[in-house]
Design an enzyme around this catalytic site. Structure first.
Site, PDB file in Angstrom:
ATOM      1  N   GLU A   1      12.457 -31.299   5.893  1.00 11.59           N
ATOM      2  CA  GLU A   1      12.386 -30.248   6.902  1.00 11.59           C
ATOM      3  C   GLU A   1      10.967 -30.531   7.803  1.00 11.59           C
ATOM      4  O   GLU A   1      10.144 -29.645   7.760  1.00 11.59           O
ATOM      5  CB  GLU A   1      12.370 -28.893   6.361  1.00 11.59           C
ATOM      6  CG  GLU A   1      13.645 -28.362   5.559  1.00 11.59           C
ATOM      7  CD  GLU A   1      13.536 -27.190   5.023  1.00 11.59           C
ATOM      8  OE1 GLU A   1      12.612 -26.668   5.092  1.00 11.59           O
ATOM      9  OE2 GLU A   1      14.716 -26.641   4.600  1.00 11.59           O
TER      10      GLU A   1
ATOM     11  N   GLU B   1      20.230 -28.775   0.736  1.00 14.92           N
ATOM     12  CA  GLU B   1      19.791 -27.258   0.195  1.00 14.92           C
ATOM     13  C   GLU B   1      20.575 -26.332   0.844  1.00 14.92           C
ATOM     14  O   GLU B   1      21.040 -26.080   2.213  1.00 14.92           O
ATOM     15  CB  GLU B   1      18.390 -27.090   0.599  1.00 14.92           C
ATOM     16  CG  GLU B   1      17.285 -27.946  -0.011  1.00 14.92           C
ATOM     17  CD  GLU B   1      15.765 -27.421   0.573  1.00 14.92           C
ATOM     18  OE1 GLU B   1      15.875 -26.307   1.131  1.00 14.92           O
ATOM     19  OE2 GLU B   1      14.952 -28.411   0.396  1.00 14.92           O
TER      20      GLU B   1
HETATM   21  O1  IFM Z   1      11.737 -23.410  -0.989  1.00 16.21           O
HETATM   22  C1  IFM Z   1      12.026 -23.978   0.354  1.00 16.21           C
HETATM   23  C2  IFM Z   1      12.096 -25.447   0.202  1.00 16.21           C
HETATM   24  O2  IFM Z   1      10.816 -25.929  -0.088  1.00 16.21           O
HETATM   25  C3  IFM Z   1      12.499 -26.000   1.619  1.00 16.21           C
HETATM   26  N1  IFM Z   1      13.619 -25.305   2.072  1.00 16.21           N
HETATM   27  C4  IFM Z   1      13.831 -24.055   1.927  1.00 16.21           C
HETATM   28  C5  IFM Z   1      13.461 -23.540   0.700  1.00 16.21           C
HETATM   29  C6  IFM Z   1      13.604 -21.969   0.654  1.00 16.21           C
HETATM   30  O3  IFM Z   1      12.628 -21.354   1.375  1.00 16.21           O
END
Ligand code: IFM
Length: 467
Positions: A168, A357
């Protein structure tokens, strides 16, 4: 209506994701150098409750227990990141072989149990020594980062076949170099644009290094991506504001990677990134990744906000809109993952998508040694159903990883929001599998999952009979 794991196909990758700083702890163990998160957490009032990741889930010492947990839960793929300052304490130069060995043990134990390791090279924990020289805002980071990638691939590329270059980039450059709410706490357009350009260059260069060293590995990178709508659908100013926010948060990093350059026509302010570009950078920003990691949690509504600097746009939080939301104040809106998949699929250069994710933080409660987190189970099922829908409509989505295995350190929010399939007692570090963990486990052992709308009692019967 039911769906099973089989509906996604035999080659679909199921897993969970974690990140080094959020779970490992061992912040100064065995020669590890400090990272920007170690430093940032020491400042007062930057993190909820002044929490830090010094111990976190202590995965550094308990990795064997946690990998065994993955095995017990039938989870076949584990995505984690490498702490840069654990293996290269100063960020460049001397290697810390004890740090290298930690990941060797982790990888080897995964493989021994038949769990496939997936590695994110950079998940936000830049070595502090590099931040002292400007961090991502210093163009030198291209060399530092290449050295780190090279080191990861040479040490682990023989056994790890799936790599993600960055996690990200919009979040770590936006929150860390523009808003100042994440490490290293820098603010302002100039530091953001510099950091963003160097991160975009590094994501492509990282891909090139991996491919040149290990042609047998699959290389990808991950993006946060949310479906975005104007707050007032017929208000021209809101439509324009939504398009700018979409360009900024969804398109700034993927489009240069796909050879399209920065999305300046929809976000004029990005034209200023040219100040940081050298000859031939435009071409170097592009790389043909084997897969794109999509990280989706919610949708966003955007309204015109003339008082806001640069974009004149504002995201209207879910609690203000009075809609169902998680502890992060993110709306629960499963179609966002479908809409994001469809949108990524429109880029003809995207070969394959993995959901790297997806997950939710809810207010889990212990009742007689059990955490009955039905909201999380429903959240996951509803999102999986949307992924299946997109897949059936022809989107080449090939995997789904839940964020996350363990309740862990959630950056500026500290330990307050809990995303895990497994509860971690912060005092004793005891792990307790939540009902969502049991549900995922039964789903992965091919017990039919229940589509949204089904009653909780029916769900429990399925889980109990599966265990
Ligand atoms: O915890 C984070 C992760 O590190 C990166 N993506 C979003 C998750 C939830 O906020």
């Amino acid at each position: 209506m039911l769906f099973t794991k089989n509906d996604f196909g035999n080659d679909f990758k199921w897993g969970v994701s974690t990140a080094a700083y959020q779970v490992e702890g061992g912040h100064d163990a065995d020669g590890k150098g400090p990272s920007i998160w170690d430093t940032f957490c020491q400042k007062r009032n930057k993190i909820f409750n002044n929490d830090n990741g010094n111990i976190a889930c202590d995965l550094y010492n308990r990795y064997a227990e946690d990998i065994a947990l993955l095995y017990k839960l039938n989870i076949p793929n584990y995505r984690f990141s490498i702490s840069w300052s654990r293996i290269i304490p100063q960020g460049t130069g001397a290697i810390n072989y004890k740090g290298i060995d930690f990941y060797n043990h982790l990888i080897d134990f995964c493989l021994e149990l038949g769990i496939e390791p997936w590695i994110t090279i950079y998940h936000w924990d830049l070595p502090e020594a590099l931040q002292r020289k400007g961090g991502w805002a210093n163009r030198e980071v291209l060399h530092w980062f290449s050295y780190f990638v090279d080191c990861c691939i040479k040490n682990y590329g023989d056994r790890v076949k799936h790599w993600m270059v960055l996690n990200e980039p919009m979040v770590f450059t936006g929150a860390g170099y523009f808003l100042g709410v994440h490490a290293p706490g820098k603010k302002g357009l100039s530091s953001f644009l510099a950091a963003a350009h160097h991160a975009a260059m590094s994501q492509a260069e990282g891909g090139r290094i991996i491919r040149s060293l290990r042609g047998d590995c699959k290389v990808g990178t991950t993006f946060s991506y949310s479906h975005i709508e104007p707050f007032r659908h017929f208000e021209e100013k809101d439509i324009k504001a939504a398009s700018k926010v979409d360009a900024l948060i969804n398109r700034t990093f993927i489009e240069p990677l796909l050879g399209m350059g920065y999305p300046t026509s929809d976000l004029k302010i990005l034209e200023r990134i040219e100040r940081f570009m050298h000859a031939h950078d435009e071409q170097k920003l592009a790389f043909d990744m084997d897969f794109i990691g999509l990280q989706n949690y919610t949708r966003e509504f955007v309204s015109y906000a003339p008082w806001m600097p640069f974009e004149k746009a504002k995201i209207i939080k879910a609690s203000i809109r009075n809609v169902e939301h998680t502890l992060m104040d993110w709306e629960v809106y499963p179609p966002s993952i479908y809409q994001s998949l469809k949108r990524l699929d429109e880029y003809k250069q995207v070969k394959e998508i993995i959901i790297t994710e997806n997950g939710a933080a809810f207010d889990d409660q212990f009742e007689a040694d059990r955490i009955d987190d039905q909201k999380r189970i429903k959240f996951l099922q509803d999102h999986m159903a949307q992924v299946l829908l997109a897949k059936r409509e022809g989107v080449n989505v090939k995997g789904y990883f839940i964020w996350t295995l363990l309740d862990n350190f959630e950056w500026a929010e500290g330990y307050y929001p809990k995303f895990g399939l497994v509860h971690v007692d912060l005092r004793t570090l005891k792990r307790t599998i939540k009902d969502s963990g049991k549900w995922y486990s039964s789903f992965l052992s091919e017990i039919p999952a229940v589509l949204p709308g089904v009653r909780d009692e029916e769900m429990n019967i399925q889980i109990n009979s599966a265990l």
